[in-house]
Write a protein that holds these residues in place. Structure first.
Motif, PDB file in Angstrom:
ATOM      1  N   THR A  19      26.712  36.800 -15.049  1.00 24.28           N
ATOM      2  CA  THR A  19      28.328  36.903 -14.310  1.00 24.28           C
ATOM      3  C   THR A  19      29.875  36.392 -15.090  1.00 24.28           C
ATOM      4  O   THR A  19      30.299  37.194 -14.130  1.00 24.28           O
ATOM      5  CB  THR A  19      28.327  36.279 -13.306  1.00 24.28           C
ATOM      6  N   ASP A  20      29.988  36.495 -15.687  1.00 25.87           N
ATOM      7  CA  ASP A  20      30.962  36.015 -16.831  1.00 25.87           C
ATOM      8  C   ASP A  20      31.929  34.783 -16.099  1.00 25.87           C
ATOM      9  O   ASP A  20      32.879  35.032 -16.311  1.00 25.87           O
ATOM     10  CB  ASP A  20      31.968  37.518 -17.406  1.00 25.87           C
ATOM     11  N   TYR A  21      30.914  33.873 -15.155  1.00 23.56           N
ATOM     12  CA  TYR A  21      31.660  32.776 -14.329  1.00 23.56           C
ATOM     13  C   TYR A  21      30.637  31.961 -15.521  1.00 23.56           C
ATOM     14  O   TYR A  21      30.174  32.218 -15.233  1.00 23.56           O
ATOM     15  CB  TYR A  21      31.936  33.022 -12.944  1.00 23.56           C
ATOM     16  N   TYR A  22      32.017  30.421 -14.866  1.00 18.71           N
ATOM     17  CA  TYR A  22      30.993  29.484 -14.737  1.00 18.71           C
ATOM     18  C   TYR A  22      29.552  29.191 -13.863  1.00 18.71           C
ATOM     19  O   TYR A  22      31.056  29.269 -12.357  1.00 18.71           O
ATOM     20  CB  TYR A  22      32.230  28.225 -15.156  1.00 18.71           C
ATOM     21  N   ALA A  23      28.872  29.080 -14.051  1.00 17.18           N
ATOM     22  CA  ALA A  23      28.177  28.162 -13.111  1.00 17.18           C
ATOM     23  C   ALA A  23      28.600  26.642 -13.163  1.00 17.18           C
ATOM     24  O   ALA A  23      28.673  25.641 -14.089  1.00 17.18           O
ATOM     25  CB  ALA A  23      26.285  27.854 -13.644  1.00 17.18           C
ATOM     26  N   LYS A  24      28.716  26.253 -11.517  1.00 16.21           N
ATOM     27  CA  LYS A  24      29.603  24.312 -11.088  1.00 16.21           C
ATOM     28  C   LYS A  24      28.962  23.682 -11.541  1.00 16.21           C
ATOM     29  O   LYS A  24      27.209  23.971 -11.810  1.00 16.21           O
ATOM     30  CB  LYS A  24      30.140  24.617 -10.097  1.00 16.21           C
ATOM     31  N   LYS A  25      29.193  22.654 -11.836  1.00 15.45           N
ATOM     32  CA  LYS A  25      28.428  21.221 -12.560  1.00 15.45           C
ATOM     33  C   LYS A  25      27.857  21.298 -10.930  1.00 15.45           C
ATOM     34  O   LYS A  25      28.374  20.776 -10.259  1.00 15.45           O
ATOM     35  CB  LYS A  25      29.633  20.088 -13.325  1.00 15.45           C
ATOM     36  N   ILE A  37      22.426  33.249 -27.932  1.00 12.88           N
ATOM     37  CA  ILE A  37      23.310  34.795 -27.259  1.00 12.88           C
ATOM     38  C   ILE A  37      24.677  33.932 -26.839  1.00 12.88           C
ATOM     39  O   ILE A  37      24.658  32.847 -26.127  1.00 12.88           O
ATOM     40  CB  ILE A  37      22.944  34.708 -26.239  1.00 12.88           C
ATOM     41  N   ILE A  38      25.627  34.505 -26.693  1.00 12.06           N
ATOM     42  CA  ILE A  38      27.387  34.804 -25.957  1.00 12.06           C
ATOM     43  C   ILE A  38      27.106  35.235 -24.956  1.00 12.06           C
ATOM     44  O   ILE A  38      26.626  36.554 -24.597  1.00 12.06           O
ATOM     45  CB  ILE A  38      27.831  34.814 -26.710  1.00 12.06           C
ATOM     46  N   PRO A  39      27.365  35.174 -23.528  1.00  9.04           N
ATOM     47  CA  PRO A  39      27.681  35.991 -22.733  1.00  9.04           C
ATOM     48  C   PRO A  39      28.828  36.911 -22.277  1.00  9.04           C
ATOM     49  O   PRO A  39      29.056  37.010 -23.788  1.00  9.04           O
ATOM     50  CB  PRO A  39      28.779  35.005 -21.342  1.00  9.04           C
ATOM     51  N   GLY A  40      27.743  38.033 -22.069  1.00  8.36           N
ATOM     52  CA  GLY A  40      29.069  39.291 -21.851  1.00  8.36           C
ATOM     53  C   GLY A  40      27.581  40.302 -22.208  1.00  8.36           C
ATOM     54  O   GLY A  40      26.810  40.401 -22.056  1.00  8.36           O
ATOM     55  N   GLY A  92      28.535  45.859 -14.526  1.00  6.67           N
ATOM     56  CA  GLY A  92      27.398  45.494 -13.301  1.00  6.67           C
ATOM     57  C   GLY A  92      26.739  44.254 -14.300  1.00  6.67           C
ATOM     58  O   GLY A  92      25.946  43.977 -13.267  1.00  6.67           O
ATOM     59  N   CYS A  93      26.883  43.568 -15.470  1.00  8.19           N
ATOM     60  CA  CYS A  93      26.857  42.166 -16.138  1.00  8.19           C
ATOM     61  C   CYS A  93      25.213  42.752 -16.257  1.00  8.19           C
ATOM     62  O   CYS A  93      24.249  42.332 -16.317  1.00  8.19           O
ATOM     63  CB  CYS A  93      26.358  41.590 -14.592  1.00  8.19           C
ATOM     64  N   GLY A  94      24.625  44.312 -16.632  1.00  7.95           N
ATOM     65  CA  GLY A  94      23.378  44.565 -16.550  1.00  7.95           C
ATOM     66  C   GLY A  94      22.183  43.904 -15.728  1.00  7.95           C
ATOM     67  O   GLY A  94      20.972  43.686 -16.177  1.00  7.95           O
ATOM     68  N   ALA A 145      20.777  41.458   2.496  1.00  6.87           N
ATOM     69  CA  ALA A 145      19.741  41.822   2.038  1.00  6.87           C
ATOM     70  C   ALA A 145      19.878  40.584   0.806  1.00  6.87           C
ATOM     71  O   ALA A 145      20.850  40.104   0.663  1.00  6.87           O
ATOM     72  CB  ALA A 145      19.086  42.929   1.361  1.00  6.87           C
ATOM     73  N   ILE A 146      18.259  40.173   0.559  1.00  7.62           N
ATOM     74  CA  ILE A 146      18.402  39.005  -0.418  1.00  7.62           C
ATOM     75  C   ILE A 146      19.045  39.474  -1.753  1.00  7.62           C
ATOM     76  O   ILE A 146      19.148  40.657  -2.057  1.00  7.62           O
ATOM     77  CB  ILE A 146      17.341  39.058  -1.061  1.00  7.62           C
ATOM     78  N   GLY A 147      19.771  39.069  -2.207  1.00  6.19           N
ATOM     79  CA  GLY A 147      20.164  38.901  -3.656  1.00  6.19           C
ATOM     80  C   GLY A 147      20.651  37.864  -4.518  1.00  6.19           C
ATOM     81  O   GLY A 147      19.099  36.971  -4.514  1.00  6.19           O
ATOM     82  N   HIS A 148      21.341  38.242  -5.778  1.00  5.03           N
ATOM     83  CA  HIS A 148      20.854  36.607  -6.814  1.00  5.03           C
ATOM     84  C   HIS A 148      22.064  35.725  -6.560  1.00  5.03           C
ATOM     85  O   HIS A 148      23.275  35.244  -6.396  1.00  5.03           O
ATOM     86  CB  HIS A 148      21.318  38.011  -8.277  1.00  5.03           C
ATOM     87  N   GLU A 149      21.522  34.745  -6.869  1.00  3.29           N
ATOM     88  CA  GLU A 149      21.934  33.305  -6.445  1.00  3.29           C
ATOM     89  C   GLU A 149      23.410  33.402  -7.364  1.00  3.29           C
ATOM     90  O   GLU A 149      24.307  32.665  -6.531  1.00  3.29           O
ATOM     91  CB  GLU A 149      21.041  32.896  -6.797  1.00  3.29           C
ATOM     92  N   LEU A 150      22.932  33.482  -8.376  1.00  7.45           N
ATOM     93  CA  LEU A 150      24.476  33.429  -9.215  1.00  7.45           C
ATOM     94  C   LEU A 150      25.889  34.606  -9.348  1.00  7.45           C
ATOM     95  O   LEU A 150      26.585  33.913  -9.433  1.00  7.45           O
ATOM     96  CB  LEU A 150      24.104  33.514 -10.916  1.00  7.45           C
ATOM     97  N   ASN A 151      25.256  35.218  -8.566  1.00  8.89           N
ATOM     98  CA  ASN A 151      26.402  36.105  -7.975  1.00  8.89           C
ATOM     99  C   ASN A 151      27.369  35.495  -7.014  1.00  8.89           C
ATOM    100  O   ASN A 151      27.157  35.344  -6.338  1.00  8.89           O
ATOM    101  CB  ASN A 151      25.914  37.759  -7.356  1.00  8.89           C
ATOM    102  N   PRO A 152      29.055  35.181  -7.614  1.00 10.31           N
ATOM    103  CA  PRO A 152      29.839  34.467  -6.196  1.00 10.31           C
ATOM    104  C   PRO A 152      29.838  35.164  -4.866  1.00 10.31           C
ATOM    105  O   PRO A 152      29.854  34.853  -4.345  1.00 10.31           O
ATOM    106  CB  PRO A 152      31.050  34.554  -6.969  1.00 10.31           C
ATOM    107  N   MET A 153      29.561  36.768  -4.722  1.00 15.61           N
ATOM    108  CA  MET A 153      29.562  37.417  -3.788  1.00 15.61           C
ATOM    109  C   MET A 153      28.018  36.725  -2.468  1.00 15.61           C
ATOM    110  O   MET A 153      28.423  37.661  -1.535  1.00 15.61           O
ATOM    111  CB  MET A 153      29.878  38.530  -3.776  1.00 15.61           C
ATOM    112  N   THR A 154      26.983  36.324  -3.596  1.00 13.41           N
ATOM    113  CA  THR A 154      26.224  35.502  -2.698  1.00 13.41           C
ATOM    114  C   THR A 154      25.728  34.500  -1.879  1.00 13.41           C
ATOM    115  O   THR A 154      26.298  33.509  -2.505  1.00 13.41           O
ATOM    116  CB  THR A 154      24.803  36.046  -3.474  1.00 13.41           C
TER     117      THR A 154
END
Ligand code: MN
Length: 459
Positions: free
Chosen positions: A276-282, A304-307, A342-344, A412-421
């Motif tokens: 997502t180009d964000y950090y997943a939190k600790k 693989i690098i983010p992006g 849209g982060c692919g 609706a069901i979304g992707h848990e890594l997206n901060p809007m979910t």
């Protein structure tokens, strides 16, 4: 139907891929000594999207690092002797061929990936040059390594990619996302009070990578998606027996880490640079006890690098799967692209050749149903280039009515890594940017004469 022969062309291992890229002028080599902590990723970000990169001289001096194989669709298309627009269709074809004619892998005792074996006194950071990429990341990360495990009840193999953070000489923490088959395996093993044995394979051919990122609606939990690698290789994939676990590794990998995901134990993992180009939190997450490491005599570490690289590495197979499902239900669908913005993952543009008014709305509904991570679907006509954001915006400007041509799907069901979910759900939008059917004269796009520039002397 097409045949691929990655193995015959030497593309079954990174060494062969790197020499192919070199010959074709698709490889950039970084000669200067570069620190694996932050500096390597910083340089890679500056060179993102063009040639693949080989860092020949990494500090501390353990092995070179290879990255960027997936950030340019032109390069990927060259490996398949195709063009970028054809890639998602090729992937759909690969899945189709595998389902009709699955090729079982061969299992052997030894291979390139276990030329050197460490079973006692393991120290991950002395054996692998694992980079730290994002400035706030919690530690060194394996970002592109392929995990193989066996279903604790049926023994069916699963292959997938997960992030791993190094937390000790023989210890890792990892993410096990909801809905992934590996999570399902682990939870059943944990209920039996048993660890889940895995191999973590670093530096594999795109044939294996593509198998690992095949979405779960294209490779069900009772199917061994590693067979997809054989389809691309044009021969049975070679696996090797492990030293300490009852799960095989990829014989042509650069490194194989053997280990077990421990039951009931959670330890700190993160922050991690994510798709997502964000950090997943600790947080407290799953723990791997490393039991052995094997490697080639002269390995090349892969990351693989983010992006963009992640967007293609995952997005391509998702596009293939969405295209297959949606075109079965709505045959007028021509192509699907998951945009980089849209982060692919979250935004699809669908191209359709309208043969009825309203079919574009069905395409939107089918896309959302077939890939739950999608948050926005935009449908355009066949005269719009879905790979060009400017062209898609042109369709929005001239063929879209924001009052009539929008479908909102709340929660609706979304992707848990997206901060809007939130709580597993997200609000979604479908956007109709197609001209009315039949197409009135005022929606006819200007056409110019087709020209072959090679026939002209132009200075
Ligand atoms: Mn699976």
């Amino acid at each position: 139907m097409q045949n691929w022969n990655f193995a015959r062309h030497g593309l079954h291992e990174l060494q062969g891929i790197i020499s192919f890229l070199q010959q074709e002028g698709l490889l950039t080599t970084v000669k200067t000594a570069v620190n694996r902590v932050h500096e390597m990723a910083g340089i890679a970000k500056k060179l993102e999207g063009a040639n693949a990169l080989l860092f020949e001289n990494v500090i501390p001096e353990i092995a070179p690092i290879f990255t960027g194989l997936y950030w340019n669709r032109d390069v990927l298309a060259r490996l398949f002797q195709s063009n970028p627009e054809q890639l998602p269709f090729l992937m759909a074809d690969v899945i189709e061929q595998w389902q009709q004619n699955p090729i079982t892998p061969i299992i052997q005792e030894s291979g390139s990936a276990n030329e050197v074996i460490y079973t006692g006194d393991i120290d991950l950071m002395k054996i692998l040059p694992i980079p730290t990429q994002g400035l706030e990341e919690g530690g060194p990360y394996l970002t592109s390594s392929v995990v193989i495990a066996k279903d604790p009840e049926t023994g069916i193999r699963n292959t997938s990619i997960h992030r791993f953070m190094v937390t000790g000489p023989d210890r890792l923490t990892m993410q096990l996302d909801m809905g992934r088959h590996l999570r399902d395996y682990y939870e059943r093993a944990e209920k039996m009070g048993k660890p889940l044995e895995i191999t973590i394979n670093n530096g594999v051919s795109p044939a294996v990578h593509i198998a690992a990122v095949t979405p779960s609606n294209a490779a069900m939990i009772n199917e061994d998606e590693l067979g997809i690698a054989s389809t691309i290789l044009g021969e049975p994939l070679s696996l090797i027996q492990s030293q300490t676990v009852d799960v095989e590794g990829i014989a042509d990998a650069q490194y194989i880490i053997e280990g077990k995901i421990l039951p009931e134990i959670r330890e700190w993992e993160g922050p991690a640079a994510e798709v997502t180009d964000y950090y997943a939190k600790k947080d407290h997450r799953w723990v791997v006890q490393v039991t052995a490491i094997t490697r080639r005599t002269h390995p090349i570490f892969h990351t693989i690098i983010p992006g963009r690289e992640v967007y293609n590495a995952v997005g391509l197979m998702a596009e293939a799967s969405i295209f297959r499902n949606v075109s079965l239900l709505v045959p007028s669908v021509q192509a699907v692209f998951l945009t980089y913005g849209g982060c692919g993952f979250y935004h699809a543009v669908i191209q359709i050749k309208k043969n009825n008014e309203g079919v574009q709305k069905n395409a939107i509904l089918a896309a959302f149903a077939s890939f739950p991570s999608l948050k926005r679907v935009t449908v355009v006509d066949e005269d719009v280039n879905i790979y060009d954001p400017v062209d898609v915006e042109w369709a929005l400007a001239t063929r879209h009515d924001p009052v009539k041509d929008v479908i909102i799907i709340p929660e609706a069901i979304g992707h848990e890594l997206n901060p809007m979910t939130l709580g597993g759900t997200v609000n979604k939008i479908g956007i109709d940017a197609t001209a009315p059917y039949p197409r009135p004269q005022k929606f006819h796009r200007i056409q110019l004469q087709q020209i072959d520039l090679d026939k002209y002397e132009i200075k």
